[in-house]
Write a protein that holds these residues in place. Structure first.
Motif, PDB file in Angstrom:
ATOM      1  N   LEU A 251       0.854  -1.186   0.000  1.00 48.17           N
ATOM      2  CA  LEU A 251       0.000   0.000   0.000  1.00 48.17           C
ATOM      3  C   LEU A 251       0.883   1.226   0.000  1.00 48.17           C
ATOM      4  N   ASN A 252       0.566   2.189  -0.852  1.00 49.08           N
ATOM      5  CA  ASN A 252       1.341   3.414  -0.916  1.00 49.08           C
ATOM      6  C   ASN A 252       0.473   4.596  -0.540  1.00 49.08           C
ATOM      7  N   PRO A 253       0.878   5.435   0.412  1.00 52.63           N
ATOM      8  CA  PRO A 253       0.085   6.606   0.754  1.00 52.63           C
ATOM      9  C   PRO A 253       0.089   7.605  -0.383  1.00 52.63           C
TER      10      PRO A 253
ATOM     11  N   SER B 274     -13.272   3.774   0.897  1.00 50.69           N
ATOM     12  CA  SER B 274     -12.338   4.883   1.088  1.00 50.69           C
ATOM     13  C   SER B 274     -11.243   4.784   0.046  1.00 50.69           C
ATOM     14  N   TYR B 275     -10.457   5.834  -0.060  1.00 48.61           N
ATOM     15  CA  TYR B 275      -9.407   5.927  -1.074  1.00 48.61           C
ATOM     16  C   TYR B 275      -8.237   5.013  -0.723  1.00 48.61           C
ATOM     17  N   TYR B 276      -7.656   4.400  -1.746  1.00 51.68           N
ATOM     18  CA  TYR B 276      -6.466   3.567  -1.540  1.00 51.68           C
ATOM     19  C   TYR B 276      -5.522   3.753  -2.717  1.00 51.68           C
TER      20      TYR B 276
ATOM     21  N   ASP C 209       9.152   1.624 -13.620  1.00 53.76           N
ATOM     22  CA  ASP C 209      10.030   1.028 -14.618  1.00 53.76           C
ATOM     23  C   ASP C 209      10.281  -0.462 -14.377  1.00 53.76           C
ATOM     24  N   ASN C 210       9.742  -1.003 -13.289  1.00 58.42           N
ATOM     25  CA  ASN C 210      10.053  -2.382 -12.915  1.00 58.42           C
ATOM     26  C   ASN C 210       8.912  -3.355 -13.204  1.00 58.42           C
ATOM     27  N   GLY C 211       8.022  -2.970 -14.118  1.00 55.50           N
ATOM     28  CA  GLY C 211       6.919  -3.857 -14.462  1.00 55.50           C
ATOM     29  C   GLY C 211       5.721  -3.730 -13.557  1.00 55.50           C
ATOM     30  N   THR C 212       5.702  -2.697 -12.717  1.00 57.67           N
ATOM     31  CA  THR C 212       4.540  -2.444 -11.861  1.00 57.67           C
ATOM     32  C   THR C 212       3.986  -1.057 -12.148  1.00 57.67           C
ATOM     33  N   TYR C 213       2.802  -0.819 -11.657  1.00 58.02           N
ATOM     34  CA  TYR C 213       2.206   0.508 -11.714  1.00 58.02           C
ATOM     35  C   TYR C 213       1.518   0.749 -10.375  1.00 58.02           C
ATOM     36  N   VAL C 214       1.245   1.993 -10.070  1.00 56.13           N
ATOM     37  CA  VAL C 214       0.499   2.336  -8.858  1.00 56.13           C
ATOM     38  C   VAL C 214      -0.929   2.649  -9.275  1.00 56.13           C
ATOM     39  N   GLU C 215      -1.871   1.951  -8.680  1.00 51.71           N
ATOM     40  CA  GLU C 215      -3.268   2.244  -8.970  1.00 51.71           C
ATOM     41  C   GLU C 215      -3.897   2.962  -7.790  1.00 51.71           C
ATOM     42  N   GLU C 216      -4.908   3.756  -8.096  1.00 56.38           N
ATOM     43  CA  GLU C 216      -5.681   4.441  -7.073  1.00 56.38           C
ATOM     44  C   GLU C 216      -7.149   4.123  -7.286  1.00 56.38           C
ATOM     45  N   GLY C 217      -7.896   4.157  -6.220  1.00 58.44           N
ATOM     46  CA  GLY C 217      -9.303   3.858  -6.364  1.00 58.44           C
ATOM     47  C   GLY C 217     -10.040   3.963  -5.047  1.00 58.44           C
ATOM     48  N   TYR C 218     -11.282   3.528  -5.077  1.00 57.68           N
ATOM     49  CA  TYR C 218     -12.123   3.477  -3.889  1.00 57.68           C
ATOM     50  C   TYR C 218     -12.640   2.058  -3.719  1.00 57.68           C
ATOM     51  N   ASN C 219     -12.878   1.712  -2.475  1.00 60.90           N
ATOM     52  CA  ASN C 219     -13.519   0.448  -2.123  1.00 60.90           C
ATOM     53  C   ASN C 219     -12.739  -0.759  -2.639  1.00 60.90           C
ATOM     54  N   GLY C 220     -11.438  -0.738  -2.393  1.00 61.65           N
ATOM     55  CA  GLY C 220     -10.617  -1.866  -2.791  1.00 61.65           C
ATOM     56  C   GLY C 220     -10.042  -2.624  -1.617  1.00 61.65           C
ATOM     57  N   ASN C 221     -10.515  -2.335  -0.413  1.00 64.41           N
ATOM     58  CA  ASN C 221     -10.032  -3.010   0.793  1.00 64.41           C
ATOM     59  C   ASN C 221     -11.198  -3.558   1.597  1.00 64.41           C
ATOM     60  N   PRO C 222     -10.957  -4.561   2.422  1.00 64.69           N
ATOM     61  CA  PRO C 222     -12.019  -5.091   3.277  1.00 64.69           C
ATOM     62  C   PRO C 222     -12.334  -4.119   4.413  1.00 64.69           C
ATOM     63  N   PRO C 223     -13.504  -4.261   5.051  1.00 63.87           N
ATOM     64  CA  PRO C 223     -13.829  -3.415   6.203  1.00 63.87           C
ATOM     65  C   PRO C 223     -12.768  -3.556   7.278  1.00 63.87           C
ATOM     66  N   PRO C 224     -12.474  -2.514   8.033  1.00 61.78           N
ATOM     67  CA  PRO C 224     -13.195  -1.230   8.065  1.00 61.78           C
ATOM     68  C   PRO C 224     -12.649  -0.206   7.089  1.00 61.78           C
TER      69      PRO C 224
ATOM     70  N   HIS D 212     -13.617  -5.499 -10.650  1.00 60.84           N
ATOM     71  CA  HIS D 212     -13.221  -4.258  -9.989  1.00 60.84           C
ATOM     72  C   HIS D 212     -12.671  -3.290 -11.031  1.00 60.84           C
ATOM     73  N   VAL D 213     -12.768  -1.993 -10.766  1.00 62.81           N
ATOM     74  CA  VAL D 213     -12.099  -0.983 -11.581  1.00 62.81           C
ATOM     75  C   VAL D 213     -11.322  -0.040 -10.678  1.00 62.81           C
ATOM     76  N   ALA D 214     -10.220   0.476 -11.192  1.00 60.17           N
ATOM     77  CA  ALA D 214      -9.390   1.460 -10.504  1.00 60.17           C
ATOM     78  C   ALA D 214      -8.805   2.368 -11.582  1.00 60.17           C
ATOM     79  N   VAL D 215      -7.827   3.193 -11.214  1.00 61.54           N
ATOM     80  CA  VAL D 215      -7.223   4.128 -12.160  1.00 61.54           C
ATOM     81  C   VAL D 215      -5.707   4.082 -11.998  1.00 61.54           C
ATOM     82  N   VAL D 216      -4.975   4.120 -13.107  1.00 64.26           N
ATOM     83  CA  VAL D 216      -3.509   4.128 -13.052  1.00 64.26           C
ATOM     84  C   VAL D 216      -3.035   5.502 -12.573  1.00 64.26           C
ATOM     85  N   LYS D 217      -2.346   5.504 -11.446  1.00 63.96           N
ATOM     86  CA  LYS D 217      -1.832   6.737 -10.849  1.00 63.96           C
ATOM     87  C   LYS D 217      -0.409   7.029 -11.302  1.00 63.96           C
TER      88      LYS D 217
END
Length: 359
Positions: free
Chosen positions: A30-32, A335-337, A316-331, A307-312
């Motif tokens: 998880l990245n803030p 919310s944004y992640y 360069d290492n074959g990964t990307y950071v995604e941002e979105g809502y409602n991608g984590n379990p309660p509680p 699920h849908v999210a957005v590329v943030k």
């Protein structure tokens, strides 16, 4: 269904009252969110005899400063100045070249501008400030250039064969512009560097609105976009509107009007079909601002709705950071992640018309 699963991917008019889960077991970390840069205006050149950038000569830095100065004179944003330096890097290595190449034997100067009447005289093309000014005027004439990937924006002006030719020069251009401006701004993680506002953090305007779980599946839980508040689909559609220049009501793209065939855009399950119906491009390459689409069950997404999210941000290492809502379990649901994901995990990426996949 277990209350430990998070609500995700609900579209108001398509799946009223349904509660379904999403747990991303594949997540790397998880990245803030990072705050947006305070100043997205022109960067002022602070070049002196002591300014050094590893790998670049005094002549190259002087030429970069001339490009930035031309941009500031035309009130070009820091992002636009960086695009201009990127293109000069890709065309000439920030050197005033008095020769062309095979495709353009009459090309000259920092931007390798042709002798076709569009770029002034030979003297104009060989003058760093004049040639940069002419490039920047061309950039500013491109509709929506601020929303394009930097390399695509540069290509719209230069019209070279490979629209992604400049992509590899972007990090160096950022480094040079930051050094020559005294480092008084940051492009990384801010709306200065990214299409629309993608990457700016949690600017979702309805982050405090009640979810349908709190008020029921009635109209009180519907956002102005026609989705349930604080669902992944509502956040993603908010980003789509932002990037296409629609940031307040009446919004251009709604759940009910997105598809030309009259069907609702719907839950995450139907977003790929919605993109296809609209004729917008899709592909397997992450692009900043693209919608990330997970088919049902892919990457730990809900087995029924996906699920849908957005590329943030793209790494360069074959990964990307995604941002979105409602991608984590309660509680932490609704919310944004942000999190880093392997580029090979999602089913596909849904591009906006100003994005395209490298072929």
């Amino acid at each position: 269904m277990s209350q430990r699963k998070s609500l995700a991917l609900v579209a108001l008019i398509v799946i009223p009252g349904l509660f379904f889960g999403l747990v991303f077991s594949f997540i790397l970390l998880l990245n803030p969110a990072r705050p947006a840069a305070a100043d997205c205006g022109p960067a002022a050149v602070a070049l002196d005899g002591n300014t050094q950038v590893e790998g670049y000569s005094a002549e190259q830095l002087k030429n970069a400063a001339a490009v930035m100065g031309a941009g500031k004179a035309l009130n070009l944003s820091a992002k636009g100045q960086t695009i201009s330096v990127m293109v000069a890097l890709g065309e000439s290595g920030l050197r005033v070249l008095d020769y062309g190449d095979g495709p353009g034997p009459d090309s000259r100067g920092l931007f390798q501008q042709r002798d076709n009447g569009a770029w002034g005289s030979y003297a104009d093309r060989m003058d760093p400030t004049i040639s940069a000014t002419n490039f920047i005027k061309g950039l500013q004439a491109v509709p929506g250039w601020e929303l394009l990937e930097p390399t695509i924006a540069g290509n719209k002006v230069q019209r070279n064969a490979d629209p992604y030719h400049y992509q590899k020069y972007w990090p160096e251009a950022v480094k040079i512009v930051q050094a020559l401006s005294g480092g008084d701004f940051s492009l990384e993680g801010s709306d200065c560097a990214l299409p629309g506002n993608s990457g700016a953090g949690d600017d979702y305007p309805w982050k405090d609105s009640p979810t349908w779980l709190q008020v029921g599946a009635g109209s009180a839980a519907a956002s102005p976009l026609g989705m349930f508040y604080r669902e992944c689909v509502d956040f993603a559609l908010w980003r789509v509107n932002q990037q296409m220049g629609s940031t307040s009501a009446p919004f251009k793209f709604l759940n009910g009007n997105f598809r030309p065939d009259g069907q609702g855009l719907g839950s995450a399950l139907t977003w790929k079909a919605g993109w296809d119906a609209k004729g917008w491009p899709t592909g397997q390459t992450p692009r900043v601002g693209a919608v990330v689409w997970y088919a049902p069950g892919v990457g730990g997404s809900d087995p029924t709705f996906g699920h849908v999210a957005v590329v943030k941000e793209v790494k360069d290492n074959g990964t990307y950071v995604e941002e979105g809502y409602n991608g984590n379990p309660p509680p932490d649901d609704h919310s944004y992640y942000t999190r880093a994901v392997s580029s090979s995990v999602p089913s596909t990426f849904l591009y906006l018309p100003n994005q395209e996949e490298k072929k």
